[in-house]
Design a protein around this motif. Structure first.
Motif, PDB file in Angstrom:
ATOM      1  N   SER A  49      55.340  32.956  24.804  1.00  0.00           N
ATOM      2  CA  SER A  49      55.192  34.411  24.795  1.00  0.00           C
ATOM      3  C   SER A  49      53.889  34.867  25.433  1.00  0.00           C
ATOM      4  CB  SER A  49      55.259  34.941  23.354  1.00  0.00           C
ATOM      5  OG  SER A  49      54.082  34.592  22.625  1.00  0.00           O
ATOM      6  N   ARG A  50      53.018  33.921  25.774  1.00  0.00           N
ATOM      7  CA  ARG A  50      51.714  34.267  26.336  1.00  0.00           C
ATOM      8  C   ARG A  50      51.756  34.248  27.861  1.00  0.00           C
ATOM      9  NH1 ARG A  50      49.240  36.362  22.218  1.00  0.00           N
ATOM     10  NH2 ARG A  50      47.395  36.345  23.546  1.00  0.00           N
ATOM     11  N   THR A  51      51.015  35.134  28.466  1.00  0.00           N
ATOM     12  CA  THR A  51      50.857  35.156  29.910  1.00  0.00           C
ATOM     13  C   THR A  51      49.438  34.718  30.240  1.00  0.00           C
ATOM     14  OG1 THR A  51      52.412  36.992  30.113  1.00  0.00           O
ATOM     15  CG2 THR A  51      50.918  36.600  31.983  1.00  0.00           C
ATOM     16  N   PRO A  52      49.265  33.756  31.152  1.00  0.00           N
ATOM     17  CA  PRO A  52      47.900  33.346  31.511  1.00  0.00           C
ATOM     18  C   PRO A  52      47.061  34.546  31.923  1.00  0.00           C
ATOM     19  CG  PRO A  52      49.516  31.865  32.493  1.00  0.00           C
ATOM     20  CD  PRO A  52      50.292  33.005  31.911  1.00  0.00           C
ATOM     21  N   VAL A  53      45.873  34.657  31.368  1.00  0.00           N
ATOM     22  CA  VAL A  53      45.023  35.828  31.579  1.00  0.00           C
ATOM     23  C   VAL A  53      43.738  35.417  32.293  1.00  0.00           C
ATOM     24  CG1 VAL A  53      43.665  37.608  30.420  1.00  0.00           C
ATOM     25  CG2 VAL A  53      45.943  37.036  29.571  1.00  0.00           C
ATOM     26  N   SER A  54      43.409  36.130  33.339  1.00  0.00           N
ATOM     27  CA  SER A  54      42.145  35.912  34.020  1.00  0.00           C
ATOM     28  C   SER A  54      41.145  36.941  33.516  1.00  0.00           C
ATOM     29  CB  SER A  54      42.305  36.043  35.538  1.00  0.00           C
ATOM     30  OG  SER A  54      41.030  36.135  36.146  1.00  0.00           O
ATOM     31  N   VAL A  55      40.191  36.489  32.710  1.00  0.00           N
ATOM     32  CA  VAL A  55      39.175  37.384  32.165  1.00  0.00           C
ATOM     33  C   VAL A  55      38.368  38.031  33.282  1.00  0.00           C
ATOM     34  CG1 VAL A  55      37.042  37.445  30.807  1.00  0.00           C
ATOM     35  CG2 VAL A  55      39.026  36.171  29.962  1.00  0.00           C
ATOM     36  N   LEU A  56      37.991  37.248  34.285  1.00  0.00           N
ATOM     37  CA  LEU A  56      37.147  37.777  35.351  1.00  0.00           C
ATOM     38  C   LEU A  56      37.902  38.780  36.222  1.00  0.00           C
ATOM     39  CD1 LEU A  56      35.173  34.555  36.353  1.00  0.00           C
ATOM     40  CD2 LEU A  56      34.605  36.305  34.652  1.00  0.00           C
ATOM     41  N   ASP A  57      39.202  38.551  36.431  1.00  0.00           N
ATOM     42  CA  ASP A  57      39.990  39.540  37.159  1.00  0.00           C
ATOM     43  C   ASP A  57      40.106  40.835  36.370  1.00  0.00           C
ATOM     44  OD1 ASP A  57      41.631  38.475  39.759  1.00  0.00           O
ATOM     45  OD2 ASP A  57      41.146  36.823  38.431  1.00  0.00           O
ATOM     46  N   GLN A  58      40.285  40.704  35.052  1.00  0.00           N
ATOM     47  CA  GLN A  58      40.355  41.906  34.216  1.00  0.00           C
ATOM     48  C   GLN A  58      39.038  42.675  34.262  1.00  0.00           C
ATOM     49  OE1 GLN A  58      42.275  42.101  30.348  1.00  0.00           O
ATOM     50  NE2 GLN A  58      42.884  39.976  30.583  1.00  0.00           N
ATOM     51  N   VAL A  81      38.681  30.103  31.700  1.00  0.00           N
ATOM     52  CA  VAL A  81      38.330  31.357  32.368  1.00  0.00           C
ATOM     53  C   VAL A  81      38.057  31.109  33.845  1.00  0.00           C
ATOM     54  CG1 VAL A  81      36.527  33.120  32.564  1.00  0.00           C
ATOM     55  CG2 VAL A  81      37.464  32.551  30.316  1.00  0.00           C
ATOM     56  N   LEU A  82      37.280  30.086  34.144  1.00  0.00           N
ATOM     57  CA  LEU A  82      36.937  29.786  35.537  1.00  0.00           C
ATOM     58  C   LEU A  82      38.154  29.337  36.332  1.00  0.00           C
ATOM     59  CD1 LEU A  82      33.552  27.918  34.946  1.00  0.00           C
ATOM     60  CD2 LEU A  82      33.877  30.281  35.705  1.00  0.00           C
ATOM     61  N   ALA A  83      39.017  28.544  35.694  1.00  0.00           N
ATOM     62  CA  ALA A  83      40.192  28.025  36.402  1.00  0.00           C
ATOM     63  C   ALA A  83      41.194  29.128  36.731  1.00  0.00           C
ATOM     64  CB  ALA A  83      40.861  26.941  35.559  1.00  0.00           C
ATOM     65  N   LEU A  84      41.301  30.154  35.884  1.00  0.00           N
ATOM     66  CA  LEU A  84      42.292  31.208  36.075  1.00  0.00           C
ATOM     67  C   LEU A  84      41.833  32.299  37.037  1.00  0.00           C
ATOM     68  CD1 LEU A  84      43.629  31.734  32.437  1.00  0.00           C
ATOM     69  CD2 LEU A  84      44.871  30.750  34.366  1.00  0.00           C
TER      70      LEU A  84
END
Length: 413
Positions: free
Chosen positions: A385-394, A48-51
């Protein structure tokens, strides 16, 4: 005081460099790097922090020691330390000096988001209470229960948790609180417990890069099985040991992981006396994170009849190392396993699991190799099939535009 943190001026200097134009997040978790015994959540939080985007500034509060350890991390206790792009404070919870230094650091700051990992941890309860009382200036709160609201997890210490939820509901349903679910199923779990919970983010880890090819293993007539995980009731190791009594052919099981529950481990070991001579079981101790995938690569199958996983980092690591997984249907991985990643256990009984293990144990060396190749390929298809997701951006997007919030029950629009 010996062992107390760096001087307050130095501590303040680390956090008063906050850029007011950036989105500032305070993250809390009971355990974090360089710790590793708490397992998957540490890896998930690190991801989460890295993305997070460069314009998101992160600070973090965590313990100054690993799970089950009485010794703090050398040189980190009571100090702020830069880990990647995040300022991390390593708190000795029984050190008053640490609390004073932490408070001096945090009281002058305003955080756009408080991101807590766990519902039951003091590292979530205290910051949320401080935010509600105005002692910590926080705009919004994002709670990641990390599987704690799953039906099986709630049955552990059921009465204690029910009492806590009754008393803490006022905070968990505060209008400022959003929830981070790792899958739509976990979103449904959250809303089953708290029907008015606002699901802000549904985001799952992408998992590690797959290995290029399965490691070569010497041909044997017995299956090499492995269990890697915390030795606790949720992981269901005792069911693995009970199931081995129903396997009629030679098999070897190696067990790796920290003994989180000594009483449960004693119960597991009682099963060993009932096993036939054709079954060999060995406890191999703990593994550091960097050893896990290399260890998986030496086995024909990973056996994990878990009672529930919100993600299952060990499953991803096993598949990425071309090690098939024998797993319960209480994880997000069922479709991947049925696509070639392994075998799915739909009934948590010793006889049912014994039958699946027997399938692996009676396969020829060539069939076991083919199963390993298929497991890695299934994982590769899933990961691509997965896209890297930024939880904090979301979370930031939802805070700024509530229309982006996830609909009830975690359904996608």
């Amino acid at each position: 005081m010996a062992g107390d943190p760096t001087p307050a001026a130095d501590t303040r200097e680390r956090l008063t460099t906050v850029d007011e134009k950036r989105f500032h997040v305070l993250v809390t978790a009971g355990y974090f790097a360089p710790g590793w015994r708490a397992g998957g959540p540490i890896r998930s939080i690190s991801e989460v922090l890295a993305l997070a985007s460069d314009d998101i500034q992160t600070s973090m509060l965590t313990r100054d020691r690993d799970l089950g350890s009485s010794d703090p991390y050398p040189g980190l206790s009571g100090r702020w330390e830069q880990v990647g792009r995040t300022n991390v404070f390593y708190l000795g919870v029984r050190r008053p000096g640490h609390w004073r230094s932490l408070w001096r650091s945090l009281r002058a700051d305003r955080f756009d988001l408080l991101y807590v990992n766990s519902v039951w941890s003091a590292f979530s309860i205290l910051p949320m209470a401080a935010a509600r009382l105005g002692l910590l200036r926080v705009g919004r709160i994002l709670v990641a229960p990390r599987g704690e609201f799953g039906p099986a997890a709630l049955r552990v210490h059921r009465l204690r948790k029910r009492i806590f939820l009754t008393g803490w509901r006022w905070m968990l349903l505060d209008p400022r609180v959003l929830w981070h679910a790792t899958t739509p199923a976990e979103a449904a779990d959250i809303q089953r417990v708290l029907p008015r919970a606002q699901i802000g983010v549904v985001a799952v880890s992408r998992g590690p890069e797959p290995e290029q090819a399965p490691a070569e293993l010497p041909a044997t007539h017995h299956a090499r099985l492995v269990f890697i995980g915390r030795i606790s009731p949720m992981k269901n190791l005792d069911l693995v040991l009970a199931a081995l009594a129903f396997v009629p052919v030679p098999v070897r099981l190696d067990i790796y992981g920290p003994v989180e529950d000594p009483a449960y481990w004693r119960r597991c070991r009682e099963h060993l006396a009932a096993l036939p001579d054709s079954v060999a079981v060995s406890y191999q101790g703990e593994l550091r994170p960097e050893q896990v995938r290399a260890t998986f690569s030496r086995y024909d199958a990973f056996v994990l009849p878990t009672r529930g996983e919100n993600f299952g980092n060990a499953i991803a690591e096993s598949l990425s190392a071309y090690c098939p997984v024998l797993c319960s249907d209480r994880t997000p991985w069922t479709a991947v396993l049925r696509d070639g990643g392994g075998l799915v256990l739909t009934e948590l009984t010793a006889t049912a699991l014994g039958a699946l293990i027997t399938q692996v144990a009676t396969a020829t060396p060539e069939q076991r190799l083919a199963a390993r190749v298929a497991a890695g390929d299934a994982y590769g298809r899933w990961r691509s099939s997965r896209t890297p997701v930024s939880v904090l951006d979301q979370a930031r997007r939802v805070i700024r535009d509530p229309a982006c919030r996830v609909p009830p029950q975690g359904r996608t629009p």
